[in-house]
Write a protein that holds these residues in place. Structure first.
Motif, PDB file in Angstrom:
ATOM      1  N   ASN A  58       0.848  -1.195   0.000  1.00 54.08           N
ATOM      2  CA  ASN A  58       0.000   0.000   0.000  1.00 54.08           C
ATOM      3  C   ASN A  58       0.882   1.243   0.000  1.00 54.08           C
ATOM      4  O   ASN A  58       1.908   1.281   0.680  1.00 54.08           O
ATOM      5  N   THR A  59       0.466   2.245  -0.766  1.00 61.68           N
ATOM      6  CA  THR A  59       1.205   3.512  -0.791  1.00 61.68           C
ATOM      7  C   THR A  59       0.323   4.643  -0.290  1.00 61.68           C
ATOM      8  O   THR A  59      -0.871   4.691  -0.591  1.00 61.68           O
ATOM      9  N   ASP A  60       0.919   5.525   0.482  1.00 64.26           N
ATOM     10  CA  ASP A  60       0.223   6.718   0.961  1.00 64.26           C
ATOM     11  C   ASP A  60       1.208   7.876   0.862  1.00 64.26           C
ATOM     12  O   ASP A  60       2.393   7.711   1.191  1.00 64.26           O
ATOM     13  N   VAL A  61       0.753   9.027   0.396  1.00 64.56           N
ATOM     14  CA  VAL A  61       1.661  10.157   0.190  1.00 64.56           C
ATOM     15  C   VAL A  61       1.195  11.378   0.977  1.00 64.56           C
ATOM     16  O   VAL A  61       0.029  11.751   0.926  1.00 64.56           O
ATOM     17  N   GLN A  62       2.118  11.960   1.719  1.00 68.70           N
ATOM     18  CA  GLN A  62       1.832  13.177   2.490  1.00 68.70           C
ATOM     19  C   GLN A  62       2.951  14.179   2.252  1.00 68.70           C
ATOM     20  O   GLN A  62       4.086  13.952   2.664  1.00 68.70           O
ATOM     21  N   ASN A  63       2.627  15.263   1.546  1.00 68.86           N
ATOM     22  CA  ASN A  63       3.589  16.317   1.230  1.00 68.86           C
ATOM     23  C   ASN A  63       4.863  15.780   0.568  1.00 68.86           C
ATOM     24  O   ASN A  63       5.974  16.161   0.921  1.00 68.86           O
ATOM     25  N   GLY A  64       4.677  14.859  -0.369  1.00 74.34           N
ATOM     26  CA  GLY A  64       5.814  14.310  -1.105  1.00 74.34           C
ATOM     27  C   GLY A  64       6.490  13.130  -0.440  1.00 74.34           C
ATOM     28  O   GLY A  64       7.357  12.490  -1.026  1.00 74.34           O
ATOM     29  N   LYS A  65       6.125  12.826   0.796  1.00 73.01           N
ATOM     30  CA  LYS A  65       6.706  11.688   1.516  1.00 73.01           C
ATOM     31  C   LYS A  65       5.824  10.461   1.292  1.00 73.01           C
ATOM     32  O   LYS A  65       4.639  10.487   1.586  1.00 73.01           O
ATOM     33  N   VAL A  66       6.424   9.400   0.765  1.00 73.52           N
ATOM     34  CA  VAL A  66       5.678   8.171   0.489  1.00 73.52           C
ATOM     35  C   VAL A  66       5.815   7.202   1.656  1.00 73.52           C
ATOM     36  O   VAL A  66       6.924   6.923   2.114  1.00 73.52           O
ATOM     37  N   ILE A  67       4.678   6.700   2.139  1.00 69.43           N
ATOM     38  CA  ILE A  67       4.675   5.707   3.204  1.00 69.43           C
ATOM     39  C   ILE A  67       4.266   4.369   2.606  1.00 69.43           C
ATOM     40  O   ILE A  67       3.191   4.243   2.018  1.00 69.43           O
ATOM     41  N   LEU A  68       5.156   3.393   2.717  1.00 70.91           N
ATOM     42  CA  LEU A  68       4.892   2.055   2.208  1.00 70.91           C
ATOM     43  C   LEU A  68       4.473   1.135   3.346  1.00 70.91           C
ATOM     44  O   LEU A  68       5.195   1.007   4.335  1.00 70.91           O
ATOM     45  N   THR A  69       3.308   0.511   3.216  1.00 66.79           N
ATOM     46  CA  THR A  69       2.854  -0.457   4.204  1.00 66.79           C
ATOM     47  C   THR A  69       2.404  -1.719   3.479  1.00 66.79           C
ATOM     48  O   THR A  69       2.141  -1.705   2.286  1.00 66.79           O
ATOM     49  N   GLY A  70       2.313  -2.805   4.230  1.00 57.71           N
ATOM     50  CA  GLY A  70       1.910  -4.070   3.632  1.00 57.71           C
ATOM     51  C   GLY A  70       2.968  -5.118   3.878  1.00 57.71           C
ATOM     52  O   GLY A  70       3.744  -5.026   4.837  1.00 57.71           O
ATOM     53  N   LYS A  71       3.033  -6.118   2.989  1.00 61.43           N
ATOM     54  CA  LYS A  71       3.989  -7.206   3.215  1.00 61.43           C
ATOM     55  C   LYS A  71       4.679  -7.618   1.921  1.00 61.43           C
ATOM     56  O   LYS A  71       4.113  -7.511   0.831  1.00 61.43           O
ATOM     57  N   VAL A  72       5.911  -8.074   2.075  1.00 58.95           N
ATOM     58  CA  VAL A  72       6.704  -8.589   0.961  1.00 58.95           C
ATOM     59  C   VAL A  72       7.343  -9.905   1.390  1.00 58.95           C
ATOM     60  O   VAL A  72       7.376 -10.233   2.571  1.00 58.95           O
ATOM     61  N   ASP A  73       7.871 -10.650   0.399  1.00 59.69           N
ATOM     62  CA  ASP A  73       8.406 -11.983   0.693  1.00 59.69           C
ATOM     63  C   ASP A  73       9.795 -11.970   1.326  1.00 59.69           C
ATOM     64  O   ASP A  73      10.153 -12.888   2.050  1.00 59.69           O
ATOM     65  N   ASN A  74      10.597 -10.946   1.018  1.00 60.09           N
ATOM     66  CA  ASN A  74      11.960 -10.932   1.561  1.00 60.09           C
ATOM     67  C   ASN A  74      12.510  -9.514   1.623  1.00 60.09           C
ATOM     68  O   ASN A  74      11.869  -8.568   1.143  1.00 60.09           O
ATOM     69  N   SER A  75      13.698  -9.392   2.201  1.00 61.34           N
ATOM     70  CA  SER A  75      14.293  -8.068   2.406  1.00 61.34           C
ATOM     71  C   SER A  75      14.682  -7.403   1.086  1.00 61.34           C
ATOM     72  O   SER A  75      14.689  -6.177   0.980  1.00 61.34           O
ATOM     73  N   VAL A  76      15.019  -8.215   0.076  1.00 63.06           N
ATOM     74  CA  VAL A  76      15.364  -7.652  -1.238  1.00 63.06           C
ATOM     75  C   VAL A  76      14.152  -6.941  -1.831  1.00 63.06           C
ATOM     76  O   VAL A  76      14.254  -5.831  -2.361  1.00 63.06           O
ATOM     77  N   ASP A  77      12.972  -7.591  -1.736  1.00 65.82           N
ATOM     78  CA  ASP A  77      11.745  -6.980  -2.245  1.00 65.82           C
ATOM     79  C   ASP A  77      11.428  -5.687  -1.503  1.00 65.82           C
ATOM     80  O   ASP A  77      10.953  -4.718  -2.086  1.00 65.82           O
ATOM     81  N   LYS A  78      11.702  -5.687  -0.205  1.00 71.23           N
ATOM     82  CA  LYS A  78      11.446  -4.486   0.609  1.00 71.23           C
ATOM     83  C   LYS A  78      12.322  -3.329   0.127  1.00 71.23           C
ATOM     84  O   LYS A  78      11.846  -2.208  -0.073  1.00 71.23           O
ATOM     85  N   LYS A  79      13.610  -3.623  -0.092  1.00 68.94           N
ATOM     86  CA  LYS A  79      14.536  -2.588  -0.568  1.00 68.94           C
ATOM     87  C   LYS A  79      14.183  -2.150  -1.989  1.00 68.94           C
ATOM     88  O   LYS A  79      14.293  -0.979  -2.332  1.00 68.94           O
ATOM     89  N   LEU A  80      13.787  -3.129  -2.817  1.00 64.03           N
ATOM     90  CA  LEU A  80      13.433  -2.832  -4.205  1.00 64.03           C
ATOM     91  C   LEU A  80      12.252  -1.866  -4.274  1.00 64.03           C
ATOM     92  O   LEU A  80      12.278  -0.878  -5.017  1.00 64.03           O
ATOM     93  N   LYS A 122      20.157  -8.482  -8.378  1.00 66.57           N
ATOM     94  CA  LYS A 122      18.729  -8.698  -8.627  1.00 66.57           C
ATOM     95  C   LYS A 122      17.957  -7.392  -8.447  1.00 66.57           C
ATOM     96  O   LYS A 122      17.061  -7.067  -9.229  1.00 66.57           O
ATOM     97  N   LEU A 123      18.335  -6.644  -7.422  1.00 67.54           N
ATOM     98  CA  LEU A 123      17.691  -5.357  -7.146  1.00 67.54           C
ATOM     99  C   LEU A 123      17.907  -4.383  -8.300  1.00 67.54           C
ATOM    100  O   LEU A 123      16.963  -3.752  -8.780  1.00 67.54           O
ATOM    101  N   THR A 124      19.162  -4.307  -8.779  1.00 66.63           N
ATOM    102  CA  THR A 124      19.481  -3.403  -9.891  1.00 66.63           C
ATOM    103  C   THR A 124      18.763  -3.817 -11.167  1.00 66.63           C
ATOM    104  O   THR A 124      18.190  -2.981 -11.871  1.00 66.63           O
ATOM    105  N   ASP A 125      18.757  -5.125 -11.462  1.00 68.20           N
ATOM    106  CA  ASP A 125      18.088  -5.618 -12.670  1.00 68.20           C
ATOM    107  C   ASP A 125      16.594  -5.317 -12.646  1.00 68.20           C
ATOM    108  O   ASP A 125      16.013  -4.895 -13.647  1.00 68.20           O
ATOM    109  N   ALA A 126      15.983  -5.538 -11.480  1.00 61.25           N
ATOM    110  CA  ALA A 126      14.542  -5.285 -11.352  1.00 61.25           C
ATOM    111  C   ALA A 126      14.232  -3.802 -11.528  1.00 61.25           C
ATOM    112  O   ALA A 126      13.237  -3.428 -12.151  1.00 61.25           O
ATOM    113  N   LYS A 127      15.119  -2.970 -11.002  1.00 56.44           N
ATOM    114  CA  LYS A 127      14.940  -1.516 -11.121  1.00 56.44           C
ATOM    115  C   LYS A 127      15.054  -1.096 -12.592  1.00 56.44           C
ATOM    116  O   LYS A 127      14.243  -0.320 -13.098  1.00 56.44           O
ATOM    117  N   ILE A 128      16.056  -1.632 -13.296  1.00 55.11           N
ATOM    118  CA  ILE A 128      16.247  -1.314 -14.719  1.00 55.11           C
ATOM    119  C   ILE A 128      15.007  -1.714 -15.519  1.00 55.11           C
ATOM    120  O   ILE A 128      14.492  -0.943 -16.331  1.00 55.11           O
TER     121      ILE A 128
END
Length: 200
Positions: A58-80, A122-128
């Motif tokens: 889930n994404t929420d934005v307040q004055n340009g600041k994005v708040i990410l909530t919810g769940k991901v499978d691993n720390s790489v996905d979180k950073k991505l 993997k993070l860089t490739d996914a971002k590209i």
């Protein structure tokens, strides 16, 4: 005379405060519209990334600041997710509150450099891939839905169909211009539109 001057001052003050109030309202509306735009862009960016299950984020934005909530499978996905959102125009900060639900502790504890390099790659490739796919979809001169983007160690492979040689060249240039891309393999095919033939 004093009374009329006093009346003018009071009227002027009221007008100024009313104008300031309308300016505040206009600024708040503008900020709200900007936040809504960032929110939509963030959701689209996460959605177009094949490595993330964006329906759990889930994404929420307040004055340009994005708040990410919810769940991901691993720390790489979180950073991505954080990395992708942070690169959006207008984003001032990212508050990453995503919860990792399936972290493999035994593998994480090993902490080999190769594992870290693999995760970073993997993070860089996914971002590209996300950046290129988003640009292709946003470009009105290309049918981005017909183009698949695969990235491995910075090498981009474009597959799918385009309507002309010019479209193919444009898609390749868009891929080449993305940050961290080392090479682009063009497997795109030019297909003349044959909608009339298909309908038969």
């Amino acid at each position: 005379m004093k009374r009329s001057i006093l009346s003018l001052l009071v009227a002027g003050t009221l007008t100024t405060s009313a104008f300031a109030g309308s300016m505040d309202t206009a600024n708040k509306w503008e900020e709200g519209a900007k936040d809504a735009w960032i929110d939509g862009k963030a959701e689209a960016t996460l959605l177009f990334n094949g490595n993330l299950n964006s329906f759990d984020i889930n994404t929420d934005v307040q004055n340009g600041k994005v708040i990410l909530t919810g769940k991901v499978d691993n720390s790489v996905d979180k950073k991505l997710a954080e990395e992708l959102v942070a690169n959006i125009d207008g984003v001032t900060d990212v508050d990453n509150q995503l919860t990792v639900v399936e972290e493999h502790d035994s593998e994480a504890m090993d902490g080999d450099d190769m594992d870290m390099d693999s995760a970073t790659g993997k993070l860089t490739d996914a971002k590209i891939a996300t950046v290129i796919k988003t640009r292709l979809l946003m470009d009105s001169d290309i049918s981005g839905f017909d183009i698949d983007v695969d990235v491995e160690q910075g090498n981009v492979t474009l597959t799918g169909t385009v309507d002309s040689d010019a479209e193919r060249d444009l898609a390749v240039e868009i891929a080449k211009n993305a940050t961290d891309v080392t090479d682009v393999e063009d497997n795109l095919k030019v297909v003349q539109q044959k909608t009339a033939m298909k309908s038969e």
